[in-house]
Design an enzyme around this catalytic site. Structure first.
Site, PDB file in Angstrom:
ATOM      1  N   ALA A   1       8.661  13.862  -6.520  1.00  0.00           N
ATOM      2  CA  ALA A   1       8.766  14.703  -7.720  1.00  0.00           C
ATOM      3  C   ALA A   1       8.316  13.882  -8.918  1.00  0.00           C
ATOM      4  O   ALA A   1       8.649  12.699  -9.032  1.00  0.00           O
ATOM      5  CB  ALA A   1      10.210  15.165  -7.911  1.00  0.00           C
TER       6      ALA A   1
ATOM      7  N   GLY B   1       0.815  -1.213   0.000  1.00  0.00           N
ATOM      8  CA  GLY B   1       0.000   0.000   0.000  1.00  0.00           C
ATOM      9  C   GLY B   1       0.847   1.260   0.000  1.00  0.00           C
ATOM     10  O   GLY B   1       0.547   2.239   0.671  1.00  0.00           O
TER      11      GLY B   1
ATOM     12  N   VAL C   1       1.825 -10.261   5.087  1.00  0.00           N
ATOM     13  CA  VAL C   1       1.903 -11.465   4.252  1.00  0.00           C
ATOM     14  C   VAL C   1       3.073 -12.298   4.762  1.00  0.00           C
ATOM     15  O   VAL C   1       4.215 -11.830   4.781  1.00  0.00           O
ATOM     16  CB  VAL C   1       2.116 -11.119   2.762  1.00  0.00           C
TER      17      VAL C   1
ATOM     18  N   ALA D   1       2.825   2.788  -5.333  1.00  0.00           N
ATOM     19  CA  ALA D   1       2.533   1.861  -6.437  1.00  0.00           C
ATOM     20  C   ALA D   1       1.225   1.116  -6.183  1.00  0.00           C
ATOM     21  O   ALA D   1       0.370   1.016  -7.068  1.00  0.00           O
ATOM     22  CB  ALA D   1       3.685   0.873  -6.607  1.00  0.00           C
TER      23      ALA D   1
ATOM     24  N   LYS E   1       5.569  21.908 -10.771  1.00  0.00           N
ATOM     25  CA  LYS E   1       6.960  21.671 -11.198  1.00  0.00           C
ATOM     26  C   LYS E   1       7.062  21.916 -12.701  1.00  0.00           C
ATOM     27  O   LYS E   1       6.282  21.356 -13.477  1.00  0.00           O
ATOM     28  CB  LYS E   1       7.344  20.223 -10.848  1.00  0.00           C
TER      29      LYS E   1
ATOM     30  N   LEU F   1       8.763  -0.298  -6.724  1.00  0.00           N
ATOM     31  CA  LEU F   1      10.110  -0.707  -6.328  1.00  0.00           C
ATOM     32  C   LEU F   1      10.298  -2.212  -6.458  1.00  0.00           C
ATOM     33  O   LEU F   1      11.426  -2.682  -6.598  1.00  0.00           O
ATOM     34  CB  LEU F   1      10.378  -0.247  -4.888  1.00  0.00           C
TER      35      LEU F   1
HETATM   36  C1  FAD Z   1      15.618   7.770  -2.202  1.00  0.00           C
HETATM   37  C2  FAD Z   1      14.449   7.663  -3.128  1.00  0.00           C
HETATM   38  C3  FAD Z   1      13.930   8.820  -3.715  1.00  0.00           C
HETATM   39  C4  FAD Z   1      12.872   8.721  -4.620  1.00  0.00           C
HETATM   40  N1  FAD Z   1      12.407   9.849  -5.245  1.00  0.00           N
HETATM   41  C5  FAD Z   1      11.477   9.726  -6.219  1.00  0.00           C
HETATM   42  C6  FAD Z   1      11.007  10.852  -6.944  1.00  0.00           C
HETATM   43  O1  FAD Z   1      11.377  12.002  -6.664  1.00  0.00           O
HETATM   44  N2  FAD Z   1      10.119  10.651  -7.935  1.00  0.00           N
HETATM   45  C7  FAD Z   1       9.651   9.411  -8.237  1.00  0.00           C
HETATM   46  O2  FAD Z   1       8.884   9.278  -9.201  1.00  0.00           O
HETATM   47  N3  FAD Z   1      10.032   8.337  -7.534  1.00  0.00           N
HETATM   48  C8  FAD Z   1      10.925   8.461  -6.545  1.00  0.00           C
HETATM   49  N4  FAD Z   1      11.297   7.366  -5.830  1.00  0.00           N
HETATM   50  C9  FAD Z   1      10.626   6.089  -6.070  1.00  0.00           C
HETATM   51  C10 FAD Z   1       9.263   6.088  -5.363  1.00  0.00           C
HETATM   52  O3  FAD Z   1       9.430   6.367  -3.997  1.00  0.00           O
HETATM   53  C11 FAD Z   1       8.610   4.722  -5.537  1.00  0.00           C
HETATM   54  O4  FAD Z   1       8.585   4.395  -6.891  1.00  0.00           O
HETATM   55  C12 FAD Z   1       7.195   4.761  -5.047  1.00  0.00           C
HETATM   56  O5  FAD Z   1       7.116   5.299  -3.773  1.00  0.00           O
HETATM   57  C13 FAD Z   1       6.597   3.393  -5.059  1.00  0.00           C
HETATM   58  O6  FAD Z   1       7.042   2.629  -3.977  1.00  0.00           O
HETATM   59  P1  FAD Z   1       6.322   1.258  -3.722  1.00  0.00           P
HETATM   60  O7  FAD Z   1       4.878   1.522  -3.499  1.00  0.00           O
HETATM   61  O8  FAD Z   1       6.710   0.334  -4.795  1.00  0.00           O
HETATM   62  O9  FAD Z   1       6.997   0.691  -2.364  1.00  0.00           O
HETATM   63  P2  FAD Z   1       6.826   1.091  -0.836  1.00  0.00           P
HETATM   64  O10 FAD Z   1       6.537   2.511  -0.633  1.00  0.00           O
HETATM   65  O11 FAD Z   1       8.053   0.548  -0.154  1.00  0.00           O
HETATM   66  O12 FAD Z   1       5.559   0.273  -0.326  1.00  0.00           O
HETATM   67  C14 FAD Z   1       5.635  -1.097  -0.068  1.00  0.00           C
HETATM   68  C15 FAD Z   1       4.336  -1.570   0.566  1.00  0.00           C
HETATM   69  O13 FAD Z   1       4.375  -2.980   0.694  1.00  0.00           O
HETATM   70  C16 FAD Z   1       3.903  -3.343   1.959  1.00  0.00           C
HETATM   71  N5  FAD Z   1       4.521  -4.603   2.342  1.00  0.00           N
HETATM   72  C17 FAD Z   1       5.811  -4.983   2.239  1.00  0.00           C
HETATM   73  N6  FAD Z   1       5.993  -6.211   2.727  1.00  0.00           N
HETATM   74  C18 FAD Z   1       4.765  -6.629   3.143  1.00  0.00           C
HETATM   75  C19 FAD Z   1       4.291  -7.816   3.770  1.00  0.00           C
HETATM   76  N7  FAD Z   1       5.085  -8.838   4.076  1.00  0.00           N
HETATM   77  N8  FAD Z   1       2.974  -7.893   4.064  1.00  0.00           N
HETATM   78  C20 FAD Z   1       2.130  -6.880   3.783  1.00  0.00           C
HETATM   79  N9  FAD Z   1       2.527  -5.742   3.208  1.00  0.00           N
HETATM   80  C21 FAD Z   1       3.826  -5.614   2.903  1.00  0.00           C
HETATM   81  C22 FAD Z   1       4.291  -2.197   2.884  1.00  0.00           C
HETATM   82  O14 FAD Z   1       3.468  -2.163   4.034  1.00  0.00           O
HETATM   83  C23 FAD Z   1       4.039  -1.012   1.947  1.00  0.00           C
HETATM   84  O15 FAD Z   1       2.691  -0.656   2.040  1.00  0.00           O
HETATM   85  C24 FAD Z   1      12.312   7.453  -4.898  1.00  0.00           C
HETATM   86  C25 FAD Z   1      12.793   6.318  -4.249  1.00  0.00           C
HETATM   87  C26 FAD Z   1      13.854   6.410  -3.388  1.00  0.00           C
HETATM   88  C27 FAD Z   1      14.371   5.164  -2.720  1.00  0.00           C
END
Ligand code: FAD
Length: 494
Positions: free
Chosen positions: A51, A13, A186, A16, A79, A332
């Protein structure tokens, strides 16, 4: 899977997961597809990612998101581009603006005419021909204003926003479309003939699904943990592997741009929001310790820090298969490249858009999966090449930067640089996110070598082209006076 897509299960959550939930809820909910999102309160989201780039507006339009409501809910700002500071050498900077730069001159692309005139000393720096670049640097913003062929009518823009607030905003939208959120950890993934049959949570529940979206972040619980999709590592091209992030008090007069400031072994970002400023320092742990990186970040803050700095470790690369069986990774979990050009959230959007066009009615055809994986790999590769160009073309003297300038570069980038060198030509590849304008801004901003110019320019005398350039510059300057300050544009939201 049966013939109809009855259920989609999203694990994660963060940005993504909730982007996927809104898209699937809105577009498939009415057809009767059940969408469930699982997230664990015990595992925080990455919490950065603030961003964006202009295509996000298309995504929001597709989801019926109201821009003002979104900006209010997320403390967002506008932006117009990214300012790269010190990327060639300390003291130099340039803006990679959104939108169009200049206009064709006598049927010849602006870039070609500008390069010829520039070589003859008859043109101003590129930013003078971009309304977005001028507005970004002078703190002005307006949404496009219908005004004939004026640059005001086609202003290219995106947003900065608070990542935590964005997820909450999207969650409310998704739940309104009937998406069911399930809080829980999970613990185990159950394999089945289609790939994944179900996920098992710590509370003993079992959640099945026809299709699974792995949005579990760097953990990649499903796509790697269960499906073993494999990983392509790009640390050889992009060696930064850490970031330290900290929020600070908001700027009184925020510029509508992201700042990317080169440092000894990486770079710092500054992202202005309404209620705070986001700051981070991306660095290579082989060249700098976490302590030094944190000290550099704190020393560069403009106002008081609002929390303790937080270190985030990452690897650069992507899954070998983004889609495997009935599991698709987004965010990610799919891959990561540092946020130099704010592309990660875009890659979530792009993955979703491709996926929605290819949704299987029953078991996905091998050709569908193959096509999706090929398209996503190509998108990652093109963005990687663009990022590597920023590092490769530098004139800095620190060890990290000397290494970047000397390192081998990907084949596609080498070809781009060779074509630019021989006459200033830029060609956009199929499936490439960044267009000729973006490449022109970064290649010239980074002082990429160029010899000669496109001979098609000679169809008109250089003086005629120079006059036309001066006219474009004047139109940009006049248009700028019609744009209110960015602070004013934000105040209007309240
Ligand atoms: C340093 C940094 C800077 C960034 N800056 C930018 C930017 O400026 N612009 C941009 O477009 N992107 C940027 N990004 C990328 C952006 O942050 C991610 O693409 C975006 O936030 C998506 O993350 P996510 O949802 O894939 O993962 P996360 O935010 O890590 O979410 C993962 C989710 O999975 C859940 N989860 C994990 N394991 C389990 C489990 N076992 N059971 C249940 N739930 C679980 C967690 O609770 C969480 O809800 C940046 C990333 C980094 C690292």
């Amino acid at each position: 899977m049966t013939d109809a897509l009855r259920s989609v299960t999203i694990v994660g959550g963060g940005t993504a997961g909730w982007m996927a939930a809104v898209a699937f809820g809105r577009l498939l909910g009415p057809a009767g597809t059940r969408v469930t999102l699982i997230e664990s309160d015990d595992i925080p989201t990455v919490g950065v990612g603030e961003a964006t780039i202009p295509p996000i507006r298309t995504f929001h339009a597709m989801l019926g998101i109201d821009e003002d409501a979104f900006l209010r809910a997320t403390g967002g700002s506008y932006k117009l581009g990214i300012r790269f500071e010190g990327w060639t050498r300390p003291g130099e900077s340039y803006v990679h603006p959104f939108g169009q730069i200049g206009t064709d001159i006598a049927g010849v692309p602006f870039a070609a005419q500008w390069l010829r005139a520039r070589q003859a000393g008859l043109a101003a720096p590129l930013g003078a021909y971009s309304l977005e670049a001028r507005a970004a640097e002078t703190g002005r913003f307006s949404r496009p204003i219908a005004n004939g062929d004026s640059p005001l009518s086609r202003i290219g823009y995106a947003y900065h926003f608070d990542a935590g607030h964005y997820a909450a905003f999207l969650r409310a939208q998704a739940e309104a479309y009937g998406v069911v959120r399930h809080e829980g950890l999970v613990e185990r993934v159950e394999r089945g003939p289609a790939g994944i049959a179900a996920v098992h949570l710590a509370d003993g529940s079992r959640i099945a699904g026809d299709l699974f979206l792995d949005c579990s972040g760097f953990r990649a619980l499903l796509i790697e943990g269960a499906m073993e999709a494999g990983w392509t590592d790009w640390s050889e091209w992009l060696p930064c592997d850490r970031a330290v992030a900290v929020p600070s008090v908001a700027d009184a007069a925020p510029l509508p741009l992201t700042r990317a400031i080169a440092e000894r072994a990486g770079w710092r970002w500054r992202i202005p929001l309404q209620h705070r400023t986001g700051n981070g320092h991306v660095f290579s742990s082989r060249h700098m310790s976490e302590d030094e990186a944190t000290a550099t970040l704190l020393a560069g803050l403009h106002g008081e820090a609002l929390a303790e700095p937080r270190v985030i470790r990452f690897a650069t690369g992507h899954r070998n298969r983004f889609w495997s069986g009935n599991c698709i990774a987004l965010g990610l979990a799919a891959g990561f490249m540092e946020p130099l050009e704010s592309t990660s959230i875009h890659l979530v959007q792009s993955g979703l858009q491709h996926l929605l066009r290819m949704l299987p009615a029953g078991r996905p055809a091998a050709a569908t999966v193959e096509r999706y994986n090929r398209i996503m790999t190509a998108e990652f590769v093109r963005i990687r090449d663009f990022l590597v160009a920023h590092y490769h073309l530098n004139d800095r003297t620190e060890r990290f930067w000397l290494d970047r300038a000397a390192a081998a570069i990907p084949e596609g980038l080498a070809e781009k640089l060779a074509l630019f060198h021989a006459g200033g030509r830029i060609f956009r590849e199929a499936d490439e996110l960044f267009n000729e304008t973006s490449w022109l801004a970064v290649l010239t901003g980074q002082n990429a070598p160029v010899s000669g110019y496109d001979p098609i320019c000679d169809a008109i005398p250089i003086e005629t082209a120079a006059n036309r350039l001066a006219q474009i510059e004047r139109v940009v300057a006049t248009s700028l006076t019609h744009m209110p300050s960015h602070a004013h544009a934000l105040a209007r939201l309240a």
